[in-house]
Design an enzyme around this catalytic site. Structure first.
Site, PDB file in Angstrom:
ATOM      1  N   SER A   1      -9.326  27.184   9.102  1.00 52.15           N
ATOM      2  CA  SER A   1      -9.839  26.225  10.083  1.00 52.15           C
ATOM      3  C   SER A   1      -8.741  25.521  10.867  1.00 52.15           C
ATOM      4  CB  SER A   1     -10.713  25.178   9.385  1.00 52.15           C
ATOM      5  OG  SER A   1      -9.943  24.323   8.571  1.00 52.15           O
TER       6      SER A   1
ATOM      7  N   LYS B   1      -7.449  18.492   8.379  1.00 53.09           N
ATOM      8  CA  LYS B   1      -7.789  18.667   9.789  1.00 53.09           C
ATOM      9  C   LYS B   1      -6.811  17.862  10.642  1.00 53.09           C
ATOM     10  CE  LYS B   1     -11.667  20.778   8.583  1.00 53.09           C
ATOM     11  NZ  LYS B   1     -11.860  22.248   8.745  1.00 53.09           N
TER      12      LYS B   1
END
Length: 243
Positions: free
Chosen positions: A43, A97
């Site tokens: 991701s 993230k």
């Protein structure tokens, strides 16, 4: 406990007390000061690859007791562009993230062009690199990796251009490309994966409250290609700073 066994235990503790103290200090260091985080998914590609182990500064934002999310002391403020390790506000999963928006920011991602906007300022995209990105066993799609520049920070992001077909879109856990505009609530932070078309992030679970932030990731400690048969080391990534 039998007397002889108790005597043996005491002897073992005396002989190994230095090692025991080391293990206790090491455990305290990892749970309260510094940590490392293996990354199992893509991701954050191309910044972080599957199989990277990243170093995490647990005191970058708050000083917390070991194994707790309660802050004893604020030590710094999260910044746009930080790579952050945190717990998901939905199920507590540990994630990594990019922090793209601060409390009070209005954040938006255009569905068509996938252009990020913060407080009305649009990101600039340049120097796009074309790659073939694997998204499953024996399956790859065309991807673009432009340099995204916004609010004084720049990073490579990945757009999976080949996912425009339904066949490819169904091959991965695709996330919505667009969102907003949204005003980030006080005490919360908006997180996006650099792999914008294949990341479960704040577009799915919403802004992340500060107490769930673990720390700031700053370097790749070690790296291995976990998709290869023998987990081939990626020597060139060892010790690399995260941008």
């Amino acid at each position: 406990m039998p007397r002889q066994a108790l005597s043996n235990l005491r002897h073992w503790l005396r002989e190994n007390r230095g090692f025991i103290v080391f293990l206790l200090c090491f455990g305290l260091l990892r749970t309260a000061v510094a940590d490392w985080n293996p990354v199992p998914t893509g991701s954050m590609r191309p910044t972080i690859l599957e199989g990277d182990v990243v170093l995490v500064n647990r005191t970058a934002y708050d000083l917390k007791p070991p194994l707790s999310t309660r802050s004893l002391l604020r030590t710094g403020e999260p910044q746009r562009g930080d790579v952050v390790v945190f717990f998901s506000p939905v199920d507590g999963t540990r994630l990594i993230k990019r922090l793209v928006a601060l409390p009070g920011d209005v954040v938006e991602l255009d569905e068509g062009q996938r252009r990020l906007r913060i407080n009305g300022e649009a990101a600039l995209y340049s120097d796009a690199q074309g790659v073939l990105e694997p998204i499953g066993p024996a399956l790859a799609v065309g991807a673009s990796r432009p340099l995204e520049q916004l609010a004084g920070h720049s990073r490579r992001v990945q757009l999976l251009e080949g996912l425009r077909s339904a066949q490819h879109a169904n091959a991965v856990n695709r996330r919505p490309a667009g969102f907003g505009p949204l005003c980030v609530p006080e005490g919360h932070y908006f997180m996006l994966g650099d792999n914008r078309d294949n990341s479960g992030d704040s577009r799915v679970f919403g802004p992340v409250p500060r107490h769930l932030l673990v720390g700031r990731a700053h370097h790749v400690l070690v790296s291995a290609d976990i998709t290869a048969a023998w987990w081939t080391p990626r020597w060139e990534r060892w010790g690399r700073a995260l941008q």
